[in-house]
Design a protein around this motif. Structure first.
Motif, PDB file in Angstrom:
ATOM      1  N   ASN A 134       2.045  44.249 -14.329  1.00  0.00           N
ATOM      2  CA  ASN A 134       3.069  43.489 -15.048  1.00  0.00           C
ATOM      3  C   ASN A 134       4.361  43.396 -14.248  1.00  0.00           C
ATOM      4  OD1 ASN A 134       1.595  42.848 -17.391  1.00  0.00           O
ATOM      5  ND2 ASN A 134       1.942  44.896 -18.221  1.00  0.00           N
ATOM      6  N   SER A 135       4.527  44.291 -13.300  1.00  0.00           N
ATOM      7  CA  SER A 135       5.708  44.290 -12.429  1.00  0.00           C
ATOM      8  C   SER A 135       5.482  43.354 -11.252  1.00  0.00           C
ATOM      9  CB  SER A 135       5.980  45.704 -11.912  1.00  0.00           C
ATOM     10  OG  SER A 135       6.833  45.684 -10.789  1.00  0.00           O
ATOM     11  N   LYS A 136       6.377  42.408 -11.074  1.00  0.00           N
ATOM     12  CA  LYS A 136       6.257  41.474  -9.956  1.00  0.00           C
ATOM     13  C   LYS A 136       6.252  42.201  -8.622  1.00  0.00           C
ATOM     14  CE  LYS A 136       8.324  37.247  -8.073  1.00  0.00           C
ATOM     15  NZ  LYS A 136       9.443  36.277  -8.197  1.00  0.00           N
ATOM     16  N   ARG A 137       7.085  43.232  -8.515  1.00  0.00           N
ATOM     17  CA  ARG A 137       7.138  44.000  -7.264  1.00  0.00           C
ATOM     18  C   ARG A 137       5.792  44.650  -6.968  1.00  0.00           C
ATOM     19  NH1 ARG A 137      11.931  48.236  -6.344  1.00  0.00           N
ATOM     20  NH2 ARG A 137      13.041  46.234  -6.251  1.00  0.00           N
ATOM     21  N   ASN A 138       5.159  45.231  -7.975  1.00  0.00           N
ATOM     22  CA  ASN A 138       3.855  45.860  -7.772  1.00  0.00           C
ATOM     23  C   ASN A 138       2.779  44.834  -7.419  1.00  0.00           C
ATOM     24  OD1 ASN A 138       4.725  48.485  -8.241  1.00  0.00           O
ATOM     25  ND2 ASN A 138       4.345  48.360 -10.439  1.00  0.00           N
ATOM     26  N   ARG A 139       2.846  43.671  -8.044  1.00  0.00           N
ATOM     27  CA  ARG A 139       1.872  42.623  -7.712  1.00  0.00           C
ATOM     28  C   ARG A 139       2.025  42.184  -6.265  1.00  0.00           C
ATOM     29  NH1 ARG A 139       3.687  40.491 -12.574  1.00  0.00           N
ATOM     30  NH2 ARG A 139       4.649  38.678 -11.572  1.00  0.00           N
ATOM     31  N   GLU A 140       3.251  42.015  -5.838  1.00  0.00           N
ATOM     32  CA  GLU A 140       3.489  41.591  -4.460  1.00  0.00           C
ATOM     33  C   GLU A 140       3.056  42.666  -3.471  1.00  0.00           C
ATOM     34  OE1 GLU A 140       7.580  40.444  -4.365  1.00  0.00           O
ATOM     35  OE2 GLU A 140       7.227  38.549  -5.444  1.00  0.00           O
ATOM     36  N   LYS A 141       3.250  43.924  -3.824  1.00  0.00           N
ATOM     37  CA  LYS A 141       2.789  45.017  -2.964  1.00  0.00           C
ATOM     38  C   LYS A 141       1.275  44.994  -2.844  1.00  0.00           C
ATOM     39  CE  LYS A 141       3.048  50.051  -2.468  1.00  0.00           C
ATOM     40  NZ  LYS A 141       3.585  51.316  -3.051  1.00  0.00           N
ATOM     41  N   MET A 142       0.588  44.779  -3.970  1.00  0.00           N
ATOM     42  CA  MET A 142      -0.861  44.683  -3.961  1.00  0.00           C
ATOM     43  C   MET A 142      -1.324  43.517  -3.102  1.00  0.00           C
ATOM     44  SD  MET A 142      -3.457  42.615  -5.413  1.00  0.00           S
ATOM     45  CE  MET A 142      -2.711  41.908  -6.885  1.00  0.00           C
ATOM     46  N   ALA A 143      -0.650  42.374  -3.225  1.00  0.00           N
ATOM     47  CA  ALA A 143      -1.026  41.196  -2.451  1.00  0.00           C
ATOM     48  C   ALA A 143      -0.859  41.441  -0.953  1.00  0.00           C
ATOM     49  CB  ALA A 143      -0.200  39.999  -2.887  1.00  0.00           C
ATOM     50  N   ARG A 144       0.240  42.087  -0.576  1.00  0.00           N
ATOM     51  CA  ARG A 144       0.464  42.377   0.847  1.00  0.00           C
ATOM     52  C   ARG A 144      -0.617  43.309   1.394  1.00  0.00           C
ATOM     53  NH1 ARG A 144       5.896  42.429  -0.882  1.00  0.00           N
ATOM     54  NH2 ARG A 144       5.863  44.708  -1.107  1.00  0.00           N
ATOM     55  N   SER A 145      -1.064  44.244   0.557  1.00  0.00           N
ATOM     56  CA  SER A 145      -2.114  45.164   1.013  1.00  0.00           C
ATOM     57  C   SER A 145      -3.422  44.426   1.292  1.00  0.00           C
ATOM     58  CB  SER A 145      -2.341  46.267  -0.025  1.00  0.00           C
ATOM     59  OG  SER A 145      -2.999  45.762  -1.172  1.00  0.00           O
ATOM     60  N   LEU A 146      -3.598  43.270   0.654  1.00  0.00           N
ATOM     61  CA  LEU A 146      -4.792  42.452   0.864  1.00  0.00           C
ATOM     62  C   LEU A 146      -4.576  41.367   1.916  1.00  0.00           C
ATOM     63  CD1 LEU A 146      -5.960  42.011  -2.840  1.00  0.00           C
ATOM     64  CD2 LEU A 146      -6.983  43.486  -1.107  1.00  0.00           C
ATOM     65  N   GLY A 147      -3.398  41.344   2.502  1.00  0.00           N
ATOM     66  CA  GLY A 147      -3.115  40.359   3.536  1.00  0.00           C
ATOM     67  C   GLY A 147      -2.592  39.038   3.023  1.00  0.00           C
ATOM     68  N   VAL A 148      -2.243  38.963   1.732  1.00  0.00           N
ATOM     69  CA  VAL A 148      -1.713  37.728   1.147  1.00  0.00           C
ATOM     70  C   VAL A 148      -0.210  37.692   1.392  1.00  0.00           C
ATOM     71  CG1 VAL A 148      -1.412  36.376  -0.953  1.00  0.00           C
ATOM     72  CG2 VAL A 148      -3.521  37.692  -0.604  1.00  0.00           C
ATOM     73  N   ALA A 149       0.237  36.797   2.254  1.00  0.00           N
ATOM     74  CA  ALA A 149       1.643  36.766   2.661  1.00  0.00           C
ATOM     75  C   ALA A 149       2.537  36.013   1.677  1.00  0.00           C
ATOM     76  CB  ALA A 149       1.760  36.147   4.058  1.00  0.00           C
ATOM     77  N   ASP A 150       1.986  35.027   0.989  1.00  0.00           N
ATOM     78  CA  ASP A 150       2.774  34.194   0.079  1.00  0.00           C
ATOM     79  C   ASP A 150       2.905  34.874  -1.279  1.00  0.00           C
ATOM     80  OD1 ASP A 150       3.957  32.264  -1.477  1.00  0.00           O
ATOM     81  OD2 ASP A 150       2.530  30.666  -0.983  1.00  0.00           O
ATOM     82  N   ALA A 151       4.072  35.438  -1.555  1.00  0.00           N
ATOM     83  CA  ALA A 151       4.285  36.201  -2.782  1.00  0.00           C
ATOM     84  C   ALA A 151       4.116  35.357  -4.033  1.00  0.00           C
ATOM     85  CB  ALA A 151       5.671  36.840  -2.773  1.00  0.00           C
ATOM     86  N   SER A 152       4.326  34.055  -3.941  1.00  0.00           N
ATOM     87  CA  SER A 152       4.217  33.201  -5.123  1.00  0.00           C
ATOM     88  C   SER A 152       2.793  33.124  -5.657  1.00  0.00           C
ATOM     89  CB  SER A 152       4.716  31.785  -4.801  1.00  0.00           C
ATOM     90  OG  SER A 152       3.821  31.110  -3.932  1.00  0.00           O
ATOM     91  N   LEU A 153       1.815  33.501  -4.855  1.00  0.00           N
ATOM     92  CA  LEU A 153       0.418  33.387  -5.259  1.00  0.00           C
ATOM     93  C   LEU A 153      -0.015  34.481  -6.234  1.00  0.00           C
ATOM     94  CD1 LEU A 153      -1.273  32.415  -1.869  1.00  0.00           C
ATOM     95  CD2 LEU A 153      -0.520  30.918  -3.716  1.00  0.00           C
ATOM     96  N   VAL A 154       0.849  35.453  -6.482  1.00  0.00           N
ATOM     97  CA  VAL A 154       0.471  36.528  -7.392  1.00  0.00           C
ATOM     98  C   VAL A 154       1.250  36.450  -8.709  1.00  0.00           C
ATOM     99  CG1 VAL A 154      -0.297  38.097  -5.598  1.00  0.00           C
ATOM    100  CG2 VAL A 154       2.098  38.122  -6.302  1.00  0.00           C
ATOM    101  N   SER A 155       1.979  35.371  -8.915  1.00  0.00           N
ATOM    102  CA  SER A 155       2.727  35.198 -10.158  1.00  0.00           C
ATOM    103  C   SER A 155       2.452  33.824 -10.744  1.00  0.00           C
ATOM    104  CB  SER A 155       4.228  35.372  -9.927  1.00  0.00           C
ATOM    105  OG  SER A 155       4.529  36.703  -9.550  1.00  0.00           O
ATOM    106  N   PHE A 156       2.571  33.750 -12.069  1.00  0.00           N
ATOM    107  CA  PHE A 156       2.296  32.520 -12.797  1.00  0.00           C
ATOM    108  C   PHE A 156       3.611  31.973 -13.344  1.00  0.00           C
ATOM    109  CE2 PHE A 156       1.022  30.589 -16.980  1.00  0.00           C
ATOM    110  CZ  PHE A 156       0.337  29.496 -16.461  1.00  0.00           C
TER     111      PHE A 156
END
Length: 268
Positions: free
Chosen positions: A142-164
């Motif tokens: 639910n935390s945007k920061r945590n979602r972005e951290k998870m995305a970076r760990s998977l190699g997803v550079a675009d932070a907007s892709l983990v939020s709606f």
């Protein structure tokens, strides 16, 4: 009716790009993401007909509940029928692979060939402690920061892709918990011999042991299955090596040799 990004009350939201006269590739995303995760792949395959739905419980399809993977597969089958192109190719990552496999079992008439990454063929046994951690992590998303951290760990550079729509999670905590439970208990052992669709199963070299050990089972038990490893990468290898993934799709769906970046696995 709009020709792109269509959303109907009875159908998954989806986007479409590329050459519309080709047989579609239907891309099935991982949990916690939506169809936008395939943007780079779409850019690398402009000569293919790429269809990227938001799966139930996610993004613009979040109003559709996730009951089980079979029900989600049926939703994807409805979308394929709506496309009106007959057989399609499937490409799935993690949750998308579980769903895509169930679609091949339930509706083999709809699938021409498939490429799946990051899933196993039978249940994963985990301790009560690990299950509790997974439950807690669903709330953390639910935390945007945590979602972005998870995305970076998977190699997803675009932070907007983990939020709606700016800052909301793409899927609710309850949806994520449901999907985690379905994935851990996934078991298609009895179905493998009956799946004749040409299928390429991929996994990063440092994936969960259950995913790695399933590669040889998929390859030996499914009549038309090939399994390959991606050296030096884990579950998020597709985001880190988008060109290799696109080349793998192009080769498999065009029935040409697979790229050198994939390595064979040892037979059982």
């Amino acid at each position: 009716m709009r020709s792109n990004n269509r959303e109907l009350t009875f159908m998954l939201h989806y986007s479409q790009s590329g050459e519309r006269e080709q047989a579609p590739i239907v891309f099935l995303h991982a949990a916690g993401f939506d169809g936008r995760i395939w943007r780079k792949t779409q850019e690398l395959l402009p000569d293919f007909n790429c269809v990227c739905p938001d799966l139930p419980g996610h993004g613009n399809s979040r109003q559709i509940p996730v009951r089980d993977f079979d029900a989600v597969a049926d939703e994807v089958a409805d979308l394929i029928s709506h496309l009106g192109k007959g057989h399609v190719h499937l490409a799935g990552l993690s949750m998308g692979s579980y769903i895509g496999f169930r679609l091949m079992v339930r509706r083999p008439d709809l699938v021409k060939s498939a490429v799946f990454s990051g899933f196993q063929h039978d249940p994963i046994r985990v301790s009560v402690f690990i299950r509790a951690l997974m439950h807690a992590s669903s709330w953390m998303m639910n935390s945007k920061r945590n979602r972005e951290k998870m995305a970076r760990s998977l190699g997803v550079a675009d932070a907007s892709l983990v939020s709606f729509k700016g800052s909301r999670p793409i899927a609710t905590s309850s949806t994520m918990r449901k999907i985690s439970s379905l994935a851990l208990n996934f078991d298609v052992t009895a179905d493998l011999a009956g799946v004749t669709t040409p299928t390429l199963v991929l996994a990063g070299e440092t994936e969960h042991p259950a995913i790695l050990s399933s590669l040889s089972t998929f390859q030996s038990e499914m009549p038309n299955c090939t399994a390959r490893l991606v050296p030096g990468h884990g579950h998020g290898w597709i985001a880190r090596e988008p060109e290799l993934f696109a080349d793998s799709l192009r080769a498999w769906f065009s029935e040409t040799p697979l790229p050198d970046g994939l390595t064979t696995i040892a037979e059982e």
